[in-house]
Design a protein around this motif. Structure first.
Motif, PDB file in Angstrom:
ATOM      1  N   ILE A 306       0.875  -1.167   0.000  1.00  0.00           N
ATOM      2  CA  ILE A 306       0.000   0.000   0.000  1.00  0.00           C
ATOM      3  C   ILE A 306       0.914   1.218   0.000  1.00  0.00           C
ATOM      4  O   ILE A 306       1.728   1.384   0.914  1.00  0.00           O
ATOM      5  CB  ILE A 306      -0.924   0.034   1.227  1.00  0.00           C
ATOM      6  N   ALA A 307       0.813   2.036  -1.041  1.00  0.00           N
ATOM      7  CA  ALA A 307       1.727   3.172  -1.189  1.00  0.00           C
ATOM      8  C   ALA A 307       0.965   4.407  -1.634  1.00  0.00           C
ATOM      9  O   ALA A 307      -0.131   4.319  -2.213  1.00  0.00           O
ATOM     10  CB  ALA A 307       2.830   2.850  -2.193  1.00  0.00           C
ATOM     11  N   ILE A 308       1.563   5.569  -1.386  1.00  0.00           N
ATOM     12  CA  ILE A 308       1.015   6.822  -1.884  1.00  0.00           C
ATOM     13  C   ILE A 308       1.116   6.842  -3.409  1.00  0.00           C
ATOM     14  O   ILE A 308       2.126   6.437  -3.983  1.00  0.00           O
ATOM     15  CB  ILE A 308       1.783   8.021  -1.281  1.00  0.00           C
ATOM     16  N   ASP A 309       0.082   7.321  -4.053  1.00  0.00           N
ATOM     17  CA  ASP A 309       0.013   7.337  -5.512  1.00  0.00           C
ATOM     18  C   ASP A 309       0.797   8.527  -6.072  1.00  0.00           C
ATOM     19  O   ASP A 309       0.253   9.432  -6.708  1.00  0.00           O
ATOM     20  CB  ASP A 309      -1.455   7.403  -5.945  1.00  0.00           C
ATOM     21  N   ARG A 310       2.093   8.505  -5.813  1.00  0.00           N
ATOM     22  CA  ARG A 310       2.999   9.540  -6.298  1.00  0.00           C
ATOM     23  C   ARG A 310       4.360   8.889  -6.552  1.00  0.00           C
ATOM     24  O   ARG A 310       4.740   7.927  -5.892  1.00  0.00           O
ATOM     25  CB  ARG A 310       3.193  10.653  -5.254  1.00  0.00           C
ATOM     26  N   GLY A 311       5.118   9.433  -7.472  1.00  0.00           N
ATOM     27  CA  GLY A 311       6.517   9.072  -7.635  1.00  0.00           C
ATOM     28  C   GLY A 311       6.776   7.624  -8.018  1.00  0.00           C
ATOM     29  O   GLY A 311       5.993   6.969  -8.706  1.00  0.00           O
ATOM     30  N   GLY A 312       7.914   7.111  -7.526  1.00  0.00           N
ATOM     31  CA  GLY A 312       8.425   5.812  -7.921  1.00  0.00           C
ATOM     32  C   GLY A 312       7.491   4.632  -7.738  1.00  0.00           C
ATOM     33  O   GLY A 312       7.484   3.722  -8.575  1.00  0.00           O
ATOM     34  N   PRO A 313       6.688   4.555  -6.647  1.00  0.00           N
ATOM     35  CA  PRO A 313       5.800   3.401  -6.492  1.00  0.00           C
ATOM     36  C   PRO A 313       4.839   3.193  -7.649  1.00  0.00           C
ATOM     37  O   PRO A 313       4.394   2.070  -7.902  1.00  0.00           O
ATOM     38  CB  PRO A 313       5.049   3.728  -5.188  1.00  0.00           C
ATOM     39  N   ARG A 314       4.511   4.232  -8.378  1.00  0.00           N
ATOM     40  CA  ARG A 314       3.648   4.082  -9.552  1.00  0.00           C
ATOM     41  C   ARG A 314       4.282   3.191 -10.616  1.00  0.00           C
ATOM     42  O   ARG A 314       3.583   2.631 -11.461  1.00  0.00           O
ATOM     43  CB  ARG A 314       3.373   5.451 -10.175  1.00  0.00           C
ATOM     44  N   GLU A 315       5.603   3.090 -10.577  1.00  0.00           N
ATOM     45  CA  GLU A 315       6.315   2.326 -11.597  1.00  0.00           C
ATOM     46  C   GLU A 315       6.472   0.860 -11.231  1.00  0.00           C
ATOM     47  O   GLU A 315       6.741   0.031 -12.104  1.00  0.00           O
ATOM     48  CB  GLU A 315       7.676   2.973 -11.845  1.00  0.00           C
TER      49      GLU A 315
END
Length: 400
Positions: A306-315
């Protein structure tokens, strides 16, 4: 096999940069010498103690304007002898590109983890100004740094970014054109991908405990999650460096009235792996992560993120498939936690899909790109020099 100077100004943490340096040293087919201006062997990964590390210059890890200026001057004056090295690789997360001004005699690679966030990451910059207050001196220094940094970036023969997020930050900052940079993801060893074990009875937030990780959001989300009937625990584990002590204390105070939260700040690699293996899901609350190794390490053992929908985790995280990408507020974060609490089969299925996906993010893939780029820039530099030597020799013969 090329002789590489791999420079990073300060090796004193257990972060993704130090992990990448260690993996390059272990896995590259080239002869790597790690060079730094601040080395604390007791605070970083213990495996680095067995590497060939050379200290050049001395810089402080303090982030005051004075110490940053001193560090910048030290780096700008470092010079690497071409007789000793075939290429210079600069691990960039801020001031490192200043080394280019005195080292154009060598092929130069920028291994970019991020351009200086205080200047080029607008979210980070706004939060930093809100924490410290806007200062005229900072704004003047920022403008001067942008000019120097752009000039330095033009001198690189190769730029490898650790994510598309990092590359976009460099493009938006006017440092380099998109087509002039490669994206290669640091990640996990292929051998680390192993069958998932238990579904787990706690959420796990791993990584350095510092303000950029936005851990207060995860604690607020956990409070909402428990209020909605959630029963799983929360383990927050990672090192606390000296400057992050007050932040850690504030987190402890924030969580003091909550049952189920546990902090661990002295965590070996073995303990970290055990915590990954025993959790229900990995949490990443950082507000604009450059890349993020923790989702990959969770995927390797079959855990969703579960991650914030910003930056690197989107990839790396596919929303609804290998985890959840949520808005940076406690309630959506808590709702995703509750879904994985109430549906362990969903957590298991997401973890299995994550294991398939994480094979794209291995150290083997990253090192292959890195080594090939070293070969390319070394050969390119040799071709440029060769005609120059021939021209000089012809001039000597003509004078004779």
């Amino acid at each position: 096999m090329a002789r590489i100077a791999l420079y990073y100004p300060w090796i004193y943490l257990k972060s993704g940069v130090e992990r990448t340096i260690l993996e390059i040293y272990r896995r590259s087919r080239h002869d790597v010498i790690i060079v730094t201006s601040h080395y604390d062997r007791d605070a970083t990964f213990e495996e680095l103690a067995g590497c060939n590390i050379v200290q050049r210059g001395q810089v402080s890890v303090k982030r005051t304007y004075l110490q940053a200026a001193k560090a910048a001057l030290t780096m700008a004056n470092l010079r690497f002898d071409r007789a000793g090295y075939d290429a210079l690789v600069i691990c960039c997360d801020g001031l490192g590109p200043l080394l280019t001004f005195r080292n154009r005699n060598l092929p130069l690679m920028n291994l970019c983890f991020t351009p200086l966030r205080a200047v080029y990451d607008m979210d980070y910059r706004d939060r930093l100004l809100a924490r410290n207050g806007p200062r005229t001196a900072k704004l003047v220094a920022e403008k001067l740094f942008r000019l120097l940094d752009r000039a330095a970036w033009r001198k690189f023969d190769s730029v490898i970014c650790n994510s598309r997020t990092t590359r976009a930050r460099a493009v938006d900052g006017g440092l380099r054109a998109k087509g002039e940079m490669i994206v290669a993801y640091p990640g996990i060893a292929a051998a680390a991908i192993r069958p998932a074990g238990q579904v787990g009875d706690y959420f796990f937030l791993p990584g350095r405990i510092m303000w950029t990780k936005n851990i207060e959001l995860a604690i607020d989300a956990y409070r909402d999650y428990r209020a909605q009937g959630g029963t799983l625990g929360l383990v927050i584990a990672g090192m606390v460096d000296r400057k992050s002590g007050p932040y850690y204390e504030s987190l402890q105070a924030q969580a003091a009235d909550l049952d189920g939260i546990r902090f661990e700040t002295e965590v070996s690699d073995a303990r970290m792996q055990a915590l990954y293996g025993g959790c229900r899901a990995v949490l990443l609350a950082a507000f604009n992560e450059d890349q993020g190794l923790t989702p990959l390490e969770g995927m390797a053992v079959g855990k969703p993120t579960i991650a914030i929908d910003r930056g690197g985790p989107r990839e790396s995280v596919i929303h609804g498939q290998t985890g959840f990408l949520v808005e940076p507020q406690p309630q959506p974060f808590a709702e995703a936690m509750l879904r994985l609490d109430q549906n362990p089969d969903l957590a298991r299925a997401m973890g299995l899909r994550g294991q398939d996906r994480v094979s794209l993010f291995t150290w083997e893939n990253f090192i292959a790109v890195f080594d090939d780029e070293i070969d390319r820039i070394v050969a390119q530099k040799a071709q440029i020099r060769s005609p120059q030597r021939e021209t000089a020799a012809e001039s000597v013969r003509a004078e004779q």
